[in-house]
Design a protein around this motif. Structure first.
Motif, PDB file in Angstrom:
ATOM      1  N   HIS A 119     -22.654   0.249 -22.457  1.00 38.32           N
ATOM      2  CA  HIS A 119     -22.500   0.743 -20.557  1.00 38.32           C
ATOM      3  C   HIS A 119     -23.087  -1.064 -19.732  1.00 38.32           C
ATOM      4  N   PRO A 120     -22.141  -0.177 -18.477  1.00 36.63           N
ATOM      5  CA  PRO A 120     -22.519  -1.542 -17.238  1.00 36.63           C
ATOM      6  C   PRO A 120     -24.049  -1.757 -17.455  1.00 36.63           C
ATOM      7  N   ALA A 121     -24.724  -0.669 -16.798  1.00 32.31           N
ATOM      8  CA  ALA A 121     -26.739  -0.591 -16.435  1.00 32.31           C
ATOM      9  C   ALA A 121     -27.448   0.299 -16.221  1.00 32.31           C
ATOM     10  N   PHE A 157     -30.004   3.060 -15.496  1.00 34.18           N
ATOM     11  CA  PHE A 157     -29.902   3.701 -13.748  1.00 34.18           C
ATOM     12  C   PHE A 157     -28.537   3.406 -12.825  1.00 34.18           C
ATOM     13  N   THR A 158     -27.764   4.104 -13.273  1.00 34.37           N
ATOM     14  CA  THR A 158     -26.273   3.777 -13.003  1.00 34.37           C
ATOM     15  C   THR A 158     -25.625   5.232 -12.523  1.00 34.37           C
ATOM     16  N   PRO A 159     -24.874   6.070 -12.441  1.00 33.89           N
ATOM     17  CA  PRO A 159     -24.572   7.780 -12.243  1.00 33.89           C
ATOM     18  C   PRO A 159     -24.276   7.306 -13.733  1.00 33.89           C
ATOM     19  N   VAL A 160     -22.851   7.099 -14.101  1.00 39.45           N
ATOM     20  CA  VAL A 160     -21.502   7.714 -14.797  1.00 39.45           C
ATOM     21  C   VAL A 160     -22.159   7.455 -15.918  1.00 39.45           C
ATOM     22  N   CYS A 161     -23.571   6.097 -16.585  1.00 36.15           N
ATOM     23  CA  CYS A 161     -23.861   6.137 -17.559  1.00 36.15           C
ATOM     24  C   CYS A 161     -24.798   7.042 -17.469  1.00 36.15           C
ATOM     25  N   THR A 162     -26.059   7.323 -16.864  1.00 34.79           N
ATOM     26  CA  THR A 162     -26.808   8.447 -17.149  1.00 34.79           C
ATOM     27  C   THR A 162     -25.469   9.878 -17.908  1.00 34.79           C
ATOM     28  N   VAL A 203     -19.192  -4.351 -19.808  1.00 34.26           N
ATOM     29  CA  VAL A 203     -17.640  -3.063 -19.662  1.00 34.26           C
ATOM     30  C   VAL A 203     -17.989  -2.597 -20.490  1.00 34.26           C
ATOM     31  N   ARG A 204     -17.151  -0.818 -20.475  1.00 32.51           N
ATOM     32  CA  ARG A 204     -17.382   0.517 -21.034  1.00 32.51           C
ATOM     33  C   ARG A 204     -16.296  -0.005 -22.977  1.00 32.51           C
ATOM     34  N   SER A 205     -16.774  -0.808 -23.208  1.00 31.40           N
ATOM     35  CA  SER A 205     -16.553  -0.500 -24.910  1.00 31.40           C
ATOM     36  C   SER A 205     -16.449  -0.470 -26.042  1.00 31.40           C
ATOM     37  N   PRO A 245     -13.094   0.598 -17.807  1.00 32.23           N
ATOM     38  CA  PRO A 245     -13.663  -0.425 -16.633  1.00 32.23           C
ATOM     39  C   PRO A 245     -14.780   0.337 -16.262  1.00 32.23           C
ATOM     40  N   ALA A 246     -15.658  -0.216 -15.342  1.00 27.01           N
ATOM     41  CA  ALA A 246     -17.721   0.682 -15.056  1.00 27.01           C
ATOM     42  C   ALA A 246     -17.061   2.260 -14.200  1.00 27.01           C
ATOM     43  N   SER A 247     -15.955   1.946 -13.414  1.00 27.56           N
ATOM     44  CA  SER A 247     -15.851   3.146 -12.565  1.00 27.56           C
ATOM     45  C   SER A 247     -15.349   4.446 -13.659  1.00 27.56           C
ATOM     46  N   THR A 248     -15.319   3.816 -14.810  1.00 24.93           N
ATOM     47  CA  THR A 248     -13.926   5.491 -15.446  1.00 24.93           C
ATOM     48  C   THR A 248     -15.319   6.007 -16.587  1.00 24.93           C
TER      49      THR A 248
HETATM   50  C1  BEZ Z   1     -22.247   3.928 -13.593  1.00 21.84           C
HETATM   51  O1  BEZ Z   1     -22.827   4.329 -14.664  1.00 21.84           O
HETATM   52  O2  BEZ Z   1     -22.283   5.241 -12.351  1.00 21.84           O
HETATM   53  C2  BEZ Z   1     -21.207   2.900 -13.081  1.00 21.84           C
HETATM   54  C3  BEZ Z   1     -21.722   1.610 -12.794  1.00 21.84           C
HETATM   55  C4  BEZ Z   1     -21.374  -0.050 -13.007  1.00 21.84           C
HETATM   56  C5  BEZ Z   1     -19.991   0.916 -11.837  1.00 21.84           C
HETATM   57  C6  BEZ Z   1     -19.263   1.717 -11.828  1.00 21.84           C
HETATM   58  C7  BEZ Z   1     -20.552   2.623 -12.022  1.00 21.84           C
END
Ligand code: BEZ
Length: 213
Positions: free
Chosen positions: A37-39, A41-46, A121-123, A140-143
């Motif tokens: 996941h990209p990082a 404390f990010t919303p989608v990853c959470t 990225v989201r691999s 991609p990070a946004s999906t």
């Molecule tokens: C997310 O996990 O919400 C996110 C991370 C990086 C870029 C866009 C969204």
């Protein structure tokens, strides 16, 4: 060069929220799901990590060991985990690699510089018990990914590893499958699929899911 289906999933040793992980040792004789996941404390990853934790019994049923990754530190992961528990209603019950030195991200080509040269990225890598890559997907990070689809892919991989069948469009576990085109010998077909098959076309031969027998 990027990893392809059939390649051995590179082994590594890296820190994680569950201590040091030696990848192949961690997988033992099971299947593996390694996803980045990209990082923290990010919303989608959470949402992704919370949902994956909720599916843990489904992964366990399929003998799949789950392993997440980002290029954050262990302290960062540890700081984020309570947020996931609080907002997603479940504690993360699988290790997250702390790939701060990007060792694993580099091995698995999880950083796509034209998208972002600092984060993964989201691999997703699906690894078989023979430690070979059976499938991979990249978003991609946004999906955010669909982890029900990931389970469905695992069901297909596990079924097709055992039986000479392929799974059709939108197939779900238990539904009818297709005899692989390479299997032509009628005696072998009869032996493998004693209930018979339906030939819609000579190349499109439908059979009951053999794992239901
Ligand atoms: C997310 O996990 O919400 C996110 C991370 C990086 C870029 C866009 C969204």
């Amino acid at each position: 060069m990027s990893l392809r289906i059939g390649d051995v999933a590179p082994d590594f040793e890296q820190d994680s929220t569950a201590g040091k992980i030696k990848f192949h040792e961690y997988l033992a004789d099971g299947w593996g799901l390694l996803f980045s996941h990209p990082a923290d404390f990010t919303p989608v990853c959470t949402t992704e990590l919370g949902y994956t934790a909720k599916l843990q019994s489904e992964f366990a049923k399929r003998n799949v060991k789950v392993l997440a990754l980002s290029v954050d530190s262990q302290a960062s992961h540890d700081g984020w985990l309570p947020d996931i528990a609080e907002t997603q209603g479940t504690a993360v019950n699988f290790p997250i690699l702390a790939d701060l030195d990007k060792k694993v991200a580099t091995l698995y080509d999880m950083i796509h510089p034209a998208a972002d040269d600092k984060t993964t990225v989201r691999s997703v890598f699906f690894v078989g018990p023979d430690k070979k890559i059976k499938a991979s997907i990249t978003y991609p990070a946004s999906t955010g990914r669909n982890f029900d689809e990931i389970l469905r892919v695992i069901d297909s991989l596990q079924l097709t590893a055992k039986h000479k069948v392929a799974t059709p469009v939108n197939w779900k576990k238990g539904e009818d499958v297709i005899i692989v085109p390479a299997l032509k010998d009628e005696a072998e077909i009869k032996q493998r699929f004693p209930e018979g098959y339906k030939a819609v076309k000579p190349y499109l031969r439908i059979v009951k899911d053999p794992s239901n027998n």
